[in-house]
Design a protein around this motif. Structure first.
Motif, PDB file in Angstrom:
ATOM      1  N   ASP A  67       0.844  -1.200   0.000  1.00 54.42           N
ATOM      2  CA  ASP A  67       0.000   0.000   0.000  1.00 54.42           C
ATOM      3  C   ASP A  67       0.879   1.249   0.000  1.00 54.42           C
ATOM      4  O   ASP A  67       1.680   1.456   0.918  1.00 54.42           O
ATOM      5  N   SER A  68       0.721   2.075  -0.994  1.00 60.20           N
ATOM      6  CA  SER A  68       1.462   3.340  -1.125  1.00 60.20           C
ATOM      7  C   SER A  68       2.973   3.141  -1.078  1.00 60.20           C
ATOM      8  O   SER A  68       3.715   4.088  -0.785  1.00 60.20           O
ATOM      9  N   GLU A 110       4.762   5.416  -3.556  1.00 58.09           N
ATOM     10  CA  GLU A 110       4.828   6.786  -3.050  1.00 58.09           C
ATOM     11  C   GLU A 110       5.849   6.902  -1.914  1.00 58.09           C
ATOM     12  O   GLU A 110       6.570   7.902  -1.816  1.00 58.09           O
ATOM     13  N   TYR A 111       5.919   5.889  -1.087  1.00 59.15           N
ATOM     14  CA  TYR A 111       6.871   5.861   0.016  1.00 59.15           C
ATOM     15  C   TYR A 111       8.307   5.960  -0.492  1.00 59.15           C
ATOM     16  O   TYR A 111       9.153   6.651   0.091  1.00 59.15           O
ATOM     17  N   ARG A 113       4.086  10.276   1.052  1.00 60.60           N
ATOM     18  CA  ARG A 113       4.630   8.936   1.228  1.00 60.60           C
ATOM     19  C   ARG A 113       3.627   7.970   1.855  1.00 60.60           C
ATOM     20  O   ARG A 113       3.969   6.826   2.155  1.00 60.60           O
ATOM     21  N   GLY A 114       2.406   8.418   2.078  1.00 62.76           N
ATOM     22  CA  GLY A 114       1.402   7.552   2.686  1.00 62.76           C
ATOM     23  C   GLY A 114       1.531   7.465   4.187  1.00 62.76           C
ATOM     24  O   GLY A 114       1.147   6.461   4.791  1.00 62.76           O
TER      25      GLY A 114
END
Length: 341
Positions: free
Chosen positions: A40-41, A44-45, A226-227
């Motif tokens: 999950d994400s 983005e992380y 980054r979530g």
């Protein structure tokens, strides 16, 4: 397949799944009680950074194309220019085959090319990584103690009582995702105290990732990108409405059952009023409502921070493992890694 360096935005979905798989295999082998990573994400992380920072990723796959290890290098800009942080993971089944050394050499070469002079890494004291970095000449600079607060064991009556013990002349505010503009300047002023050497509870060196006051808006935005969900409690002095104390926690989409304690700071003129304890307790009560999936909260303190450990102990935190901060000079590291066997 050769070791590959790539930009975070070049990661494919397969790369991300493999990255997570290596992390979880390593976690299961070295610290089985730790929460597992999720995808999950994760893109983005790995992608989002502060405007002046740069992140480089490295993937090492075997002849069959299976990912056996990976590394991330962050090269800091601004006031921290010339320094970098590396995170490396090797699949346990591939240990002893030179994977870690190949990754470390690629990281060091990239760091050198990027003008980095010093590399640092955090190492869990009970894992094989300690021997790896010792062998490669990293020097232990700091010992930090990790403490865990297990959600199922919290004495909520005690926490609620501590959250309500607020000295006269102050009020507490809770904010999710950042702080409003009306508080930003005084919040930054309080954060600036982290530049001073920690000597008492006014400086709680629990995490150093957001220890610099400039660019706070960028910091909050980067965390969100980054979530990572920020939760903040501030102590505000009346009647002026200025922040005089703060405490921060973050819950990441990649490991949503665990919260990470970040900084807790009290301005010098407002110490000795119990604000650190009250703010941290208040933030726990807010997390109870905002993040019902939590299993625990982790925090790090220096082994000399007796006052900090006392506060955490009163709230229910228990020491479980030490973490070592290692550092290496990039030029010396490269000389060792390229020396003929």
């Amino acid at each position: 397949m050769p070791l590959k360096q790539l930009a975070p935005g070049e990661m494919t979905d397969d790369d991300l799944r493999d990255w997570c798989s290596v992390l979880n295999d390593m976690t299961a082998a070295d610290m089985p009680a730790e929460p597992r990573w999720r995808t999950d994400s994760l893109r983005e992380y790995l992608t989002a950074t502060l405007p002046e920072d740069r992140r480089h990723l490295f993937l090492d796959r075997d002849a069959d194309g299976d990912l056996v290890g990976h590394a991330a290098l962050i090269l800091f800009g601004g006031e921290q220019a010339g320094t970098g942080v590396v995170e490396m993971s090797t699949r346990p089944s591939a240990r002893g085959k030179g994977v870690g050394t190949r990754l470390l050499r690629a990281v060091a070469e990239c760091a050198k090319a990027g003008g980095c002079r010093t590399l640092s890494v955090e190492v869990i004291a009970t894992t094989p990584a300690v021997g790896f970095y010792d062998r490669h000449g990293f020097a232990r600079s700091t010992v930090e103690q990790r403490h865990l607060l297990r959600w199922a064991e919290i004495d909520w009556e005690k926490i609620e009582h501590a959250a309500g013990r607020l000295a006269a002349g102050y009020r507490l505010e809770y904010h999710a995702g950042g702080v409003p503009d009306r508080l930003m300047d005084s919040y930054a002023d309080v954060k600036a105290n982290l530049r001073s050497a920690p000597g008492n509870v006014a400086f709680v060196p629990e995490w150093r990732g957001s220890a610099y006051a400039p660019g706070l808006r960028d910091s909050f935005q980067t965390l969100a990108s980054r979530g990572m969900r920020s939760h903040i409690a501030v102590a505000v002095s009346e009647p002026y409405g200025n922040v005089v104390g703060l405490t921060e926690l973050v819950v990441s989409a990649q490991r949503p059952t665990r919260a990470d304690q970040y900084d807790t700071v009290v301005a010098p003129a407002h110490r000795s009023y119990g604000l650190a304890m009250t703010m941290k307790a208040r933030l726990l009560t807010e997390l109870r409502r905002a993040e019902p999936q939590l299993v625990d909260v982790q925090t790090w303190t220096l082994d000399t921070a007796d006052d900090v450990r006392w506060i955490n102990g009163e709230l229910g935190f228990v020491h479980d493992v030490d973490w070592y901060d290692y550092e290496a000079d990039v030029d010396k590291l490269l000389a060792r890694l390229t020396r003929p066997a």
